[in-house]
Write a protein that holds these residues in place. Sequence first.
Motif, short mmCIF file in Angstrom:
data_model
loop_
_atom_site.label_atom_id
_atom_site.label_comp_id
_atom_site.label_asym_id
_atom_site.label_seq_id
_atom_site.Cartn_x
_atom_site.Cartn_y
_atom_site.Cartn_z
N ALA B 274 0.84 -1.21 0.00
CA ALA B 274 0.00 0.00 0.00
C ALA B 274 0.87 1.26 0.00
CB ALA B 274 -0.94 -0.01 1.21
N TYR B 275 1.97 1.24 0.79
CA TYR B 275 2.88 2.40 0.79
C TYR B 275 3.38 2.67 -0.63
CZ TYR B 275 4.15 1.63 5.86
OH TYR B 275 4.18 1.46 7.21
N ILE B 276 3.90 1.59 -1.23
CA ILE B 276 4.57 1.75 -2.54
C ILE B 276 3.58 2.17 -3.61
CG2 ILE B 276 5.89 0.55 -4.34
CD1 ILE B 276 7.07 -1.21 -2.09
N ARG B 277 2.40 1.57 -3.59
CA ARG B 277 1.39 1.90 -4.60
C ARG B 277 0.96 3.37 -4.46
NH1 ARG B 277 0.50 0.76 -8.77
NH2 ARG B 277 -1.77 0.60 -8.75
N ALA B 278 0.91 3.86 -3.21
CA ALA B 278 0.52 5.26 -3.00
C ALA B 278 1.64 6.20 -3.46
CB ALA B 278 0.19 5.49 -1.53
N LEU B 279 2.87 5.78 -3.21
CA LEU B 279 4.02 6.63 -3.59
C LEU B 279 4.26 6.62 -5.09
CD1 LEU B 279 6.90 5.81 -1.06
CD2 LEU B 279 6.11 8.11 -1.65
N TYR B 280 4.22 5.42 -5.67
CA TYR B 280 4.58 5.23 -7.08
C TYR B 280 3.47 4.47 -7.80
CZ TYR B 280 9.07 5.90 -4.72
OH TYR B 280 10.08 6.36 -3.93
N PRO B 281 2.50 5.15 -8.35
CA PRO B 281 1.36 4.45 -8.98
C PRO B 281 1.79 3.59 -10.17
CG PRO B 281 0.88 6.78 -8.61
CD PRO B 281 2.34 6.60 -8.32
N GLU B 282 2.99 3.83 -10.70
CA GLU B 282 3.47 3.04 -11.85
C GLU B 282 4.08 1.71 -11.40
OE1 GLU B 282 3.47 4.42 -15.21
OE2 GLU B 282 2.04 5.63 -14.06
N THR B 283 4.35 1.57 -10.14
CA THR B 283 5.09 0.40 -9.68
C THR B 283 4.15 -0.78 -9.40
OG1 THR B 283 6.85 1.76 -8.78
CG2 THR B 283 6.63 -0.45 -7.85
N ALA B 284 4.50 -1.92 -10.00
CA ALA B 284 3.70 -3.13 -9.82
C ALA B 284 4.30 -3.99 -8.71
CB ALA B 284 3.64 -3.92 -11.12
N ILE B 285 3.42 -4.57 -7.93
CA ILE B 285 3.85 -5.37 -6.76
C ILE B 285 3.48 -6.83 -7.00
CG2 ILE B 285 3.52 -5.67 -4.27
CD1 ILE B 285 4.46 -2.88 -4.79
N THR B 286 4.36 -7.72 -6.63
CA THR B 286 4.03 -9.15 -6.62
C THR B 286 4.36 -9.67 -5.23
OG1 THR B 286 4.63 -9.32 -8.94
CG2 THR B 286 4.45 -11.38 -7.72
N ILE B 287 3.40 -10.36 -4.63
CA ILE B 287 3.62 -10.94 -3.30
C ILE B 287 3.58 -12.46 -3.42
CG2 ILE B 287 2.77 -11.10 -0.92
CD1 ILE B 287 1.67 -8.28 -1.19
N PHE B 288 4.71 -13.10 -3.15
CA PHE B 288 4.79 -14.56 -3.18
C PHE B 288 4.52 -15.07 -1.76
CE2 PHE B 288 7.51 -13.22 -6.70
CZ PHE B 288 7.11 -14.06 -7.72
N TYR B 289 3.50 -15.91 -1.63
CA TYR B 289 3.11 -16.34 -0.29
C TYR B 289 2.83 -17.84 -0.25
CZ TYR B 289 -1.56 -16.62 -2.30
OH TYR B 289 -2.63 -16.96 -3.09
N ILE B 290 2.80 -18.39 0.95
CA ILE B 290 2.34 -19.78 1.12
C ILE B 290 0.85 -19.75 1.41
CG2 ILE B 290 2.64 -21.95 2.35
CD1 ILE B 290 5.45 -21.06 3.13
N ASP B 291 0.48 -18.98 2.42
CA ASP B 291 -0.93 -18.68 2.71
C ASP B 291 -0.96 -17.22 3.14
OD1 ASP B 291 -2.17 -21.49 2.75
OD2 ASP B 291 -0.54 -21.70 4.19
N VAL B 292 -1.99 -16.49 2.77
CA VAL B 292 -2.11 -15.11 3.25
C VAL B 292 -2.78 -15.17 4.61
CG1 VAL B 292 -2.98 -12.80 2.79
CG2 VAL B 292 -2.31 -14.26 0.90
N ARG B 293 -2.05 -14.78 5.64
CA ARG B 293 -2.60 -14.87 7.00
C ARG B 293 -2.81 -13.46 7.55
NH1 ARG B 293 0.47 -20.07 9.74
NH2 ARG B 293 -0.76 -21.60 8.61
N THR B 294 -4.05 -13.00 7.41
CA THR B 294 -4.44 -11.69 7.94
C THR B 294 -5.62 -11.93 8.86
OG1 THR B 294 -5.79 -11.42 5.96
CG2 THR B 294 -3.66 -10.33 5.96
N PRO B 295 -5.35 -12.40 10.09
CA PRO B 295 -6.45 -12.86 10.93
C PRO B 295 -7.31 -11.72 11.46
CG PRO B 295 -4.39 -12.94 12.14
CD PRO B 295 -4.05 -12.54 10.74
N GLY B 296 -8.49 -12.09 11.90
CA GLY B 296 -9.39 -11.16 12.58
C GLY B 296 -9.74 -9.96 11.72
#
Lengths: 380, 421
Positions: B274-296
């Motif tokens: 979110a930081y990077i996307r707000a700073l640099y709208p041209e920048t693409a992000i890829t997140i490599f994960y096993i499971d996304v754990r954002t509880p609660g």
Amino acid sequence: MKDARTVEPDVELIASLMAAGGADLKKCMQCSNCTCVCSLSTPEDDFPRRQILHAQWGLKDRLLTDVSPWLCHYCGDCTEHCPRQANPGEAMMALRRYLTGQYDWTGLSLLMYRSEAWAIGVLLAVSLVVVLLFTVPANFGFGLLSQAGPAARATVMLDKFAPKEIVHIGDTLLASLLGVLLLTNAARMFRIATRDTHIPLGVYLRHLPGFVVQGVTQKRWRECDAGDSFKNWLRHLILVTGYATIFLLVVVFLPWFQVQDHSFHWNSLLGYYASAALLGASAWMIGDRMAQSGEMHRFSQPSDWMFPGLLFVTALTGVLLNVCRLLDQAMPTYVLYVVHLAVAVPMLVVEVPFGKWAHLLYRPLAIYIAAVKKSALQTQ
Amino acid sequence: MSANSPNPVLIIGGGIAGLTAAVELADTGVEVVLVEKSASLGGRVARLHQYFPKLCPPTCGLEMHYRRVRENAGITVLTLAEVTGVTGSAGDYEVEVRVRPRFVSEACTLCGDCERVCPAERPDEFNYGLGTTKAAYLPHGVAYPAAYAIDRAACPEGCKACEEACKYQAIRLNAQTEVRTVKASAIVAATGWKPYDAAKLEHLGFGQCRNVVTNVMLERMAAADGPTAGRILRPSDGKEPRTVAFVQCAGSRDENHLPYCSAVCCTASLKHAAYIRALYPETAITIFYIDVRTPGRLEEFGAKVQHDADVRMVKGKVARVEENPATGDLLVTAEDVLANRKSTEHFELVVLATGIVPETEGLPAALKPDECGFAGKNGSPGIYAAGCVCRPAEVSATVQDATGTALKALQCANRSVSHVR
């Protein structure tokens, strides 16, 4: 929902694979670290993550058509880096054991993998037949010990004890029988593995030279970037050349190989090479397995010991037999001759079409199948 | 110990957990001694750019705590201090505290003259090694106590430049280490955590590939008072990256490294995206994960960030990161498990989401670590642990845990002066 498909999971599959050595595969959380650390796993033929998933889900059909387990040379990098200690390397080994049983139409392979009693029973039974052929005082046409005559007891007369024309016929018959069994099993493997892909004849022909080269050199193994893969490849190559040499000497050139006199023969050199290669490589393999050196040797099933163990005894008795012959010790020579065959023949009968040695055909064939499948998909 | 007032409660660690326990306890009227190893309070939280999920700066929370510390005469803060021994029993502990000299007294006005004349540099530990500070340094912009400190280990032999430059005679370079004995009724250990050493992840390139950084380093880059003044820049060439890969579970959930889930890294990486996307709208992000754990309640935040089309989620653990030496770009090998596609992709920056390792240095022996290294909650009656040294947790959970632990410590303190047991 016209593309809907019912998947029938085989609920027994997981138990079979766990019994075959894949005891830890249920621990896998599908992170795919294994597939990515493996330098032999490619986008087209990826392993072991996908195969472990299929195993967990009981998708037997998918596993049967998949030749990838044979593309793995078990360097163990995947197991070393597995975050869950799910032992993917051993899961691939378990799949190879399982597939060997599945390819075999006689069902004997499956029985021997499942039960040690069966494996040892078959070995002993074949052994017994060999011993009886030489010891039963009846006229089976063989130069039996009792018929060798008093002269043959005083000095080594192998041709009286075991006339090479007869042994040669026996060798040829045995080689043919095992060849037919192995080839029919390999044909089953081929049919199962290619049933979901249309492959034009031209593609088959184009990849045929590669199949031969692969079978002789196992050159694909050299693409494995694991630390000791060169050592393992070289040792394997030494074993293969020794095995091929002795096979040719015994099955094709026996009349020149089984000799009575002490003079030098051109084929003696080959015999010495083969003996040294087989003794050395099999002892080295047994040593590594005993020391559990590297992931490849950390887990051993009976079938893993049987393979180098019987080979070592065969080579050793062959060497001792020749020493006794050269020292002109008649009775020890004959006894060792029988022991040598009583180990070698059951080993070949059990291992070549039904056991671990079947990989001598399955592995290059799998590489060939993978190549033609990839080629066929690209042309489509 | 008088009949009616217990010994103070001693708190080890001045991070968010220790601070919380200190101010909550002090508010009940019990005396508190807060022992902090570094030159300033605030711990790891002071190094954050923003909290998740609200993306507000941590300074406001810390400032409120600092104000309560300042206003409550019952709190004694010892910085550059470490507990070196505990004897006695619940209600009546004797704690040996070693207090290293700051070399700068309370007369410091933050004028900065010492820093200007200082000839020596030291690695900027506050910024996770991104850049350096002078040997005469202000720990950070919102340091408490607000005073310079001098790292004598970095001083050149015989140099007295700062002492001579200080107009307020606040600097005394001959100050000595002092060992104090502090009476305590109860002890709260809030020694916190440290990021997993990324150099141990040999295949992920940290330390070998210039543009592989860790999540805590990225957090410092994003901070306005950080080493890059709030811009995300590649270490190799100072370029703003157009493609960024996040490698989740860099050490966590891995029996070869940390067998447990570090609980916060998934949300932290989504926050970084979110930081990077707000700073640099041209920048693409890829997140490599096993499971996304954002509880609660973090689930909603996670979903919002993932909704961005330029934040690509790839299920698959990264097994290898290599550098293209010519461009400094990185080759990341992973399998997209859902698409069953193993591939090697190019990125301009790689961020390793390293996990939480409990900081057990300074932990009383009574709090025996478990098989993962985390402290047990209760060691002996009177010694308690709070915060990330007990389990990996985000800030709000840590604050709640510290508040609860304060109650346990208070009960212990009160028992020591009460006839009712």
